[in-house]
Design a protein around this motif. Structure first.
Motif, PDB file in Angstrom:
ATOM      1  N   UNK A   1      64.342   4.408 -21.245  1.00  0.00           N
ATOM      2  CA  UNK A   1      64.833   3.248 -20.503  1.00  0.00           C
ATOM      3  C   UNK A   1      63.828   2.103 -20.532  1.00  0.00           C
ATOM      4  N   UNK A   2      62.939   2.145 -21.506  1.00  0.00           N
ATOM      5  CA  UNK A   2      61.944   1.090 -21.632  1.00  0.00           C
ATOM      6  C   UNK A   2      60.792   1.217 -20.668  1.00  0.00           C
ATOM      7  N   UNK A   3      60.634   2.394 -20.062  1.00  0.00           N
ATOM      8  CA  UNK A   3      59.578   2.590 -19.081  1.00  0.00           C
ATOM      9  C   UNK A   3      58.281   3.090 -19.685  1.00  0.00           C
ATOM     10  N   UNK A   4      57.314   3.350 -18.819  1.00  0.00           N
ATOM     11  CA  UNK A   4      55.974   3.751 -19.245  1.00  0.00           C
ATOM     12  C   UNK A   4      55.766   5.268 -19.256  1.00  0.00           C
ATOM     13  N   UNK A   5      56.732   6.029 -18.749  1.00  0.00           N
ATOM     14  CA  UNK A   5      56.576   7.478 -18.679  1.00  0.00           C
ATOM     15  C   UNK A   5      57.006   8.148 -19.991  1.00  0.00           C
ATOM     16  N   UNK A   6      56.828   9.481 -20.046  1.00  0.00           N
ATOM     17  CA  UNK A   6      57.267  10.253 -21.213  1.00  0.00           C
ATOM     18  C   UNK A   6      58.783  10.125 -21.373  1.00  0.00           C
ATOM     19  N   UNK A   7      59.287  10.568 -22.527  1.00  0.00           N
ATOM     20  CA  UNK A   7      60.722  10.489 -22.778  1.00  0.00           C
ATOM     21  C   UNK A   7      61.483  11.387 -21.804  1.00  0.00           C
ATOM     22  N   UNK A   8      62.752  11.080 -21.610  1.00  0.00           N
ATOM     23  CA  UNK A   8      63.582  11.866 -20.711  1.00  0.00           C
ATOM     24  C   UNK A   8      63.712  13.310 -21.213  1.00  0.00           C
ATOM     25  N   UNK A   9      63.785  13.469 -22.520  1.00  0.00           N
ATOM     26  CA  UNK A   9      63.882  14.802 -23.104  1.00  0.00           C
ATOM     27  C   UNK A   9      62.639  15.633 -22.788  1.00  0.00           C
ATOM     28  N   UNK A  10      61.466  15.006 -22.847  1.00  0.00           N
ATOM     29  CA  UNK A  10      60.218  15.700 -22.544  1.00  0.00           C
ATOM     30  C   UNK A  10      60.182  16.131 -21.078  1.00  0.00           C
ATOM     31  N   UNK A  11      60.533  15.215 -20.181  1.00  0.00           N
ATOM     32  CA  UNK A  11      60.518  15.524 -18.748  1.00  0.00           C
ATOM     33  C   UNK A  11      61.556  16.598 -18.428  1.00  0.00           C
ATOM     34  N   UNK A  12      62.711  16.511 -19.077  1.00  0.00           N
ATOM     35  CA  UNK A  12      63.754  17.518 -18.881  1.00  0.00           C
ATOM     36  C   UNK A  12      63.275  18.889 -19.341  1.00  0.00           C
ATOM     37  N   UNK A  13      62.532  18.919 -20.453  1.00  0.00           N
ATOM     38  CA  UNK A  13      61.984  20.181 -20.943  1.00  0.00           C
ATOM     39  C   UNK A  13      61.032  20.806 -19.947  1.00  0.00           C
ATOM     40  N   UNK A  14      60.235  19.974 -19.279  1.00  0.00           N
ATOM     41  CA  UNK A  14      59.334  20.482 -18.250  1.00  0.00           C
ATOM     42  C   UNK A  14      60.117  21.092 -17.086  1.00  0.00           C
ATOM     43  N   UNK A  15      61.210  20.431 -16.698  1.00  0.00           N
ATOM     44  CA  UNK A  15      62.053  20.956 -15.634  1.00  0.00           C
ATOM     45  C   UNK A  15      62.675  22.289 -16.032  1.00  0.00           C
ATOM     46  N   UNK A  16      63.126  22.376 -17.281  1.00  0.00           N
ATOM     47  CA  UNK A  16      63.731  23.621 -17.746  1.00  0.00           C
ATOM     48  C   UNK A  16      62.740  24.780 -17.698  1.00  0.00           C
ATOM     49  N   UNK A  17      61.478  24.487 -18.019  1.00  0.00           N
ATOM     50  CA  UNK A  17      60.450  25.523 -17.948  1.00  0.00           C
ATOM     51  C   UNK A  17      60.237  25.980 -16.499  1.00  0.00           C
ATOM     52  N   UNK A  18      60.241  25.025 -15.576  1.00  0.00           N
ATOM     53  CA  UNK A  18      60.049  25.357 -14.161  1.00  0.00           C
ATOM     54  C   UNK A  18      61.227  26.171 -13.632  1.00  0.00           C
TER      55      UNK A  18
END
Length: 222
Positions: free
Chosen positions: A160-177
């Motif tokens: 979304x043009x932001x400064x954080x990691x990609x949504x896919x990366x963050x989603x992957x972290x959630x899936x691991x949790x």
């Protein structure tokens, strides 16, 4: 069963991807971002999104502290007409009820990203489910720049043009949790927290169970 459901959620990520972002807003609200990655949307994918939302909500209830949520739904890559046709609005209404009444979720704002005029049809239906208070907090953005008037780039994903990691990366972290043994065991335990129907009163009030059966036997008015 829980492991199978988690795998189904992960498989669905090729069609859609979502995550609760790691950073809070300045007024301590969590930001949820969901993005559809394909033009075609099916009812099964939408149902898996609802189930995934329940898993995340249960985890947040147990581990997080925030004032509420801001939701961003990115529809730019999907066909809104197909999405509306695939949607089960009864299931959607149940999902919203679970989030707001079951988990006590406070919604500060809902932001939809799309240039499709079909969004107007969807909003007419969805606004009735949320009620007037939350409905007034729903915003449609024809371009990404107008979203920045509500949410800063520093907390948004790069998609979304932001400064954080990609949504896919963050989603992957959630899936691991969510897929850890500890969380799966917790979810299994919580799934047992249901009402004990053995204690429900058998008598009904005018054939409709209002939860008041046995409270009032008669009413005499002079």
């Amino acid at each position: 069963m829980m492991e199978k459901r988690l795998r189904l959620v992960f498989i669905g990520s090729c069609i859609s991807v979502d995550a609760v972002l790691p950073d809070l807003t300045e007024d301590h609200y969590r930001v949820y971002v969901g993005r559809f990655l394909s033009e075609r949307t099916t009812s099964n994918i939408l149902m898996e999104c609802y189930r995934h939302g329940i898993l995340v909500s249960e985890y947040i209830k147990a581990h997080d502290y925030c004032n509420g949520f801001v939701a961003v739904i990115d529809y730019r890559l999907t066909n809104m007409v197909d999405l509306i046709a695939a949607a089960d609005f009864i299931a959607l209404h149940h999902f919203i009820t679970i989030l707001m009444e079951g988990y006590g979720m406070r919604i500060k704002g809902i932001h939809a990203l799309t240039s499709s005029k079909a969004i107007e049809t969807l909003l007419k239906i969805v606004k009735k489910m949320f009620g007037p208070k939350v409905s007034n907090r729903i915003h449609v953005h024809m371009n990404i720049e107008s979203l920045y008037e509500h949410l800063p780039k520093k907390i948004l994903p790069s998609d979304l043009g932001g400064d954080q990691e990609s949504l896919e990366f963050i989603s992957g972290q959630w899936n691991e949790i969510l897929g850890t043994k500890e969380n799966i065991n917790y979810m299994k335990e919580m799934s047992k927290a249901v009402s004990n129907e053995a204690y429900r009163l058998k008598e009904k009030l005018n054939g409709v169970d209002l939860g008041l059966s046995g409270t009032f036997r008669s009413l005499n008015v002079d």
